[in-house]
Scaffold this motif. Structure first.
Motif, PDB file in Angstrom:
ATOM      1  N   PRO A  13       0.820  -1.227   0.000  1.00 20.77           N
ATOM      2  CA  PRO A  13       0.000   0.000   0.000  1.00 20.77           C
ATOM      3  C   PRO A  13       0.853   1.276   0.000  1.00 20.77           C
ATOM      4  CG  PRO A  13       0.093  -0.926   2.225  1.00 20.77           C
ATOM      5  CD  PRO A  13       0.960  -1.797   1.356  1.00 20.77           C
ATOM      6  N   PHE A  14       0.450   2.269  -0.788  1.00 21.41           N
ATOM      7  CA  PHE A  14       1.134   3.571  -0.818  1.00 21.41           C
ATOM      8  C   PHE A  14       0.089   4.683  -0.917  1.00 21.41           C
ATOM      9  CE2 PHE A  14       4.043   0.500  -2.737  1.00 21.41           C
ATOM     10  CZ  PHE A  14       5.153   0.675  -1.924  1.00 21.41           C
ATOM     11  N   ILE A  74       5.091   8.805  -3.153  1.00 20.03           N
ATOM     12  CA  ILE A  74       6.478   8.910  -2.681  1.00 20.03           C
ATOM     13  C   ILE A  74       6.730   7.671  -1.852  1.00 20.03           C
ATOM     14  CG2 ILE A  74       8.042  10.088  -1.089  1.00 20.03           C
ATOM     15  CD1 ILE A  74       6.843  12.709  -1.923  1.00 20.03           C
ATOM     16  N   ARG A 114      12.162  -5.608   0.667  1.00 21.04           N
ATOM     17  CA  ARG A 114      12.105  -6.361  -0.579  1.00 21.04           C
ATOM     18  C   ARG A 114      11.243  -5.681  -1.655  1.00 21.04           C
ATOM     19  NH1 ARG A 114       9.541 -11.632  -1.424  1.00 21.04           N
ATOM     20  NH2 ARG A 114       7.936 -11.003   0.057  1.00 21.04           N
ATOM     21  N   THR A 160       9.883  -2.541  -1.883  1.00 22.61           N
ATOM     22  CA  THR A 160      10.247  -1.188  -2.312  1.00 22.61           C
ATOM     23  C   THR A 160      11.613  -1.179  -3.015  1.00 22.61           C
ATOM     24  OG1 THR A 160      10.840  -0.806   0.009  1.00 22.61           O
ATOM     25  CG2 THR A 160       8.774   0.152  -0.756  1.00 22.61           C
ATOM     26  N   TYR A 186       7.675   9.696   5.023  1.00 22.51           N
ATOM     27  CA  TYR A 186       6.822   9.611   3.823  1.00 22.51           C
ATOM     28  C   TYR A 186       5.376   9.970   4.125  1.00 22.51           C
ATOM     29  CZ  TYR A 186       5.727   4.832   5.457  1.00 22.51           C
ATOM     30  OH  TYR A 186       5.343   3.740   6.191  1.00 22.51           O
ATOM     31  N   ALA A 211       3.298  12.403   1.955  1.00 25.24           N
ATOM     32  CA  ALA A 211       2.595  12.136   0.685  1.00 25.24           C
ATOM     33  C   ALA A 211       1.101  12.482   0.757  1.00 25.24           C
ATOM     34  CB  ALA A 211       2.818  10.689   0.252  1.00 25.24           C
TER      35      ALA A 211
HETATM   36  C1  LIG Z   1      -2.305   3.087   4.170  1.00 23.57           C
HETATM   37  C2  LIG Z   1      -0.809   2.995   3.989  1.00 23.57           C
HETATM   38  C3  LIG Z   1      -0.152   3.974   3.258  1.00 23.57           C
HETATM   39  C4  LIG Z   1       1.233   3.894   3.070  1.00 23.57           C
HETATM   40  N1  LIG Z   1       1.830   4.878   2.346  1.00 23.57           N
HETATM   41  C5  LIG Z   1       3.149   4.811   2.121  1.00 23.57           C
HETATM   42  C6  LIG Z   1       3.784   5.812   1.338  1.00 23.57           C
HETATM   43  O1  LIG Z   1       3.158   6.789   0.879  1.00 23.57           O
HETATM   44  N2  LIG Z   1       5.127   5.686   1.124  1.00 23.57           N
HETATM   45  C7  LIG Z   1       5.854   4.630   1.645  1.00 23.57           C
HETATM   46  O2  LIG Z   1       7.068   4.568   1.428  1.00 23.57           O
HETATM   47  N3  LIG Z   1       5.272   3.679   2.383  1.00 23.57           N
HETATM   48  C8  LIG Z   1       3.944   3.739   2.624  1.00 23.57           C
HETATM   49  N4  LIG Z   1       3.349   2.762   3.378  1.00 23.57           N
HETATM   50  C9  LIG Z   1       4.178   1.683   3.922  1.00 23.57           C
HETATM   51  C10 LIG Z   1       4.530   0.714   2.805  1.00 23.57           C
HETATM   52  O3  LIG Z   1       3.374   0.003   2.424  1.00 23.57           O
HETATM   53  C11 LIG Z   1       5.607  -0.230   3.287  1.00 23.57           C
HETATM   54  O4  LIG Z   1       6.791   0.492   3.511  1.00 23.57           O
HETATM   55  C12 LIG Z   1       5.902  -1.281   2.232  1.00 23.57           C
HETATM   56  O5  LIG Z   1       4.803  -2.152   2.154  1.00 23.57           O
HETATM   57  C13 LIG Z   1       7.142  -2.041   2.596  1.00 23.57           C
HETATM   58  O6  LIG Z   1       7.310  -3.083   1.668  1.00 23.57           O
HETATM   59  P1  LIG Z   1       8.726  -3.805   1.489  1.00 23.57           P
HETATM   60  O7  LIG Z   1       8.478  -5.106   0.822  1.00 23.57           O
HETATM   61  O8  LIG Z   1       9.689  -2.857   0.887  1.00 23.57           O
HETATM   62  O9  LIG Z   1       9.163  -4.004   2.969  1.00 23.57           O
HETATM   63  P2  LIG Z   1       9.089  -5.353   3.817  1.00 23.57           P
HETATM   64  O10 LIG Z   1      10.235  -6.226   3.432  1.00 23.57           O
HETATM   65  O11 LIG Z   1       7.695  -5.910   3.784  1.00 23.57           O
HETATM   66  O12 LIG Z   1       9.328  -4.717   5.234  1.00 23.57           O
HETATM   67  C14 LIG Z   1      10.488  -3.917   5.500  1.00 23.57           C
HETATM   68  C15 LIG Z   1      10.290  -3.190   6.809  1.00 23.57           C
HETATM   69  O13 LIG Z   1       9.183  -2.282   6.727  1.00 23.57           O
HETATM   70  C16 LIG Z   1       8.223  -2.647   7.695  1.00 23.57           C
HETATM   71  N5  LIG Z   1       6.899  -2.462   7.093  1.00 23.57           N
HETATM   72  C17 LIG Z   1       6.387  -3.111   6.046  1.00 23.57           C
HETATM   73  N6  LIG Z   1       5.137  -2.687   5.776  1.00 23.57           N
HETATM   74  C18 LIG Z   1       4.862  -1.748   6.709  1.00 23.57           C
HETATM   75  C19 LIG Z   1       3.738  -0.949   6.996  1.00 23.57           C
HETATM   76  N7  LIG Z   1       2.602  -1.001   6.311  1.00 23.57           N
HETATM   77  N8  LIG Z   1       3.838  -0.097   8.033  1.00 23.57           N
HETATM   78  C20 LIG Z   1       4.922  -0.024   8.781  1.00 23.57           C
HETATM   79  N9  LIG Z   1       6.020  -0.753   8.561  1.00 23.57           N
HETATM   80  C21 LIG Z   1       5.989  -1.605   7.550  1.00 23.57           C
HETATM   81  C22 LIG Z   1       8.482  -4.085   8.029  1.00 23.57           C
HETATM   82  O14 LIG Z   1       8.030  -4.424   9.331  1.00 23.57           O
HETATM   83  C23 LIG Z   1       9.988  -4.143   7.940  1.00 23.57           C
HETATM   84  O15 LIG Z   1      10.585  -3.618   9.102  1.00 23.57           O
HETATM   85  C24 LIG Z   1       1.975   2.819   3.613  1.00 23.57           C
HETATM   86  C25 LIG Z   1       1.315   1.839   4.346  1.00 23.57           C
HETATM   87  C26 LIG Z   1      -0.048   1.920   4.546  1.00 23.57           C
HETATM   88  C27 LIG Z   1      -0.753   0.870   5.339  1.00 23.57           C
END
Ligand SMILES: Cc1cc2nc3c(=O)[nH]c(=O)nc-3n(C[C@H](O)[C@H](O)[C@H](O)COP(=O)(O)OP(=O)(O)OC[C@H]3O[C@@H](n4cnc5c(N)ncnc54)[C@H](O)[C@@H]3O)c2cc1C
Length: 258
Positions: free
Chosen positions: A58-59, A72, A78, A80, A118, A121
């Motif tokens: 989700p973003f 953003i 993994r 991102t 972030y 955004a």
């Molecule tokens: C409604 C919503 C809006 C979002 N908007 C943005 C945005 O505008 N920009 C942005 O960069 N990110 C945003 N996020 C967070 C984004 O979804 C996560 O950073 C992303 O899913 C991480 O994926 P990854 O595979 O890179 O990381 P992973 O390998 O899945 O995780 C890497 C690290 O990030 C942590 N993480 C993963 N997902 C989340 C999450 N949802 N919240 C908190 N920590 C998390 C994990 O615990 C771990 O420490 C948002 C999340 C939500 C629920």
């Protein structure tokens, strides 16, 4: 805060622009979702190159312009990291716009945006759509966590910057600047915030109407799987188990049971 039906759309990546370290502005041609999106809503993206069973990510929607929308993202793991490798013209499977979005400020209240990382955004999108201006409090560990300030300034917002290492603005956390300002500001304000949980928790202790966007791990994104349940106090004193993806991600701060 109504929920229009969400759409399923194949978007085309048009640009990836690195901002400060770790943050990227990504633009997508997604005409149907861009047209419906409201500030505070988000997209749920399948990231090409992750294995087919991998979850969507989700973003928040950072902006829309005609048929394009932007986000953003911060490279944290993994998904991102894989997103950062994608070239223009790559197709992305999106669902959106999802979630409830921010309500409009009450008449007579000065909007105060409180942002970490972030979290800028959705509040950038909000500020671009509001007919009024107010104050932005933006904080980060260091100057590279402070994004989009020039846009808010051009729109006429008063910007207050804090960094924990004093590399930009005043030293401290965003609440170190916000609390003294609130104490001196006698007119009504309404706070809209997105950022780390610690910041949102601190805001939920304030005696000020405050809306926060919760960042909770989610799976389906459309309210079906119950992976993102959050306890929310109801007006009658009961506590409901609500879905952040469908009933949120924006909640009245004092209603959140941390
Ligand atoms: C409604 C919503 C809006 C979002 N908007 C943005 C945005 O505008 N920009 C942005 O960069 N990110 C945003 N996020 C967070 C984004 O979804 C996560 O950073 C992303 O899913 C991480 O994926 P990854 O595979 O890179 O990381 P992973 O390998 O899945 O995780 C890497 C690290 O990030 C942590 N993480 C993963 N997902 C989340 C999450 N949802 N919240 C908190 N920590 C998390 C994990 O615990 C771990 O420490 C948002 C999340 C939500 C629920």
């Amino acid at each position: 805060m109504q929920h229009p039906d969400f759409l399923h759309e194949t978007a085309t990546l048009t640009a990836q622009q690195p901002l400060t370290s770790g943050y990227v502005l990504l633009t997508l041609h997604a005409p149907r979702i861009a047209k419906q999106a409201r500030p505070g809503q988000f997209i749920h993206a399948r990231i090409p190159g992750l294995e087919s069973c991998a979850l969507r990510r989700p973003f928040s929607i950072h902006d829309t312009e005609g048929e394009t929308l932007s986000i953003i993202y911060k490279r944290v793991g993994r998904g991102t990291e894989q997103l950062a490798t994608l070239a223009p013209n790559t197709k992305l499977d999106l669902i959106g716009p999802l979630g409830n979005g921010f309500p409009l400020p009450r008449d007579g209240a000065t909007p105060v945006l409180v942002v970490g990382g972030y979290g800028v955004a959705p509040l950038h999108f909000f500020a671009r759509r509001l007919a009024t201006t107010g104050h932005l409090f933006i904080g980060g560990r260091t100057s590279s966590d402070i994004l989009c300030v020039d846009v808010f300034q051009k729109l006429g917002w008063t910007v207050h910057i804090t960094t924990e290492d004093a590399s930009l603005g005043t030293r401290g956390r965003v609440t170190d600047a916000l609390l003294p300002w609130l104490a001196q500001h006698n007119a009504p304000v309404e706070i809209f915030a997105c950022g780390p949980d610690g910041m949102l928790r601190a805001l939920s202790q304030l005696d000020v109407p405050t809306w926060i966007s919760l960042d909770k791990h989610m799976v389906c994104g459309v309210g079906a799987c119950l992976a993102c349940i959050q306890k929310i106090k109801q007006p009658d004193g009961s506590v409901a188990q609500l879905r952040v993806c469908h009933d949120g991600p924006i909640f009245e701060a004092r209603s959140v049971v941390w």
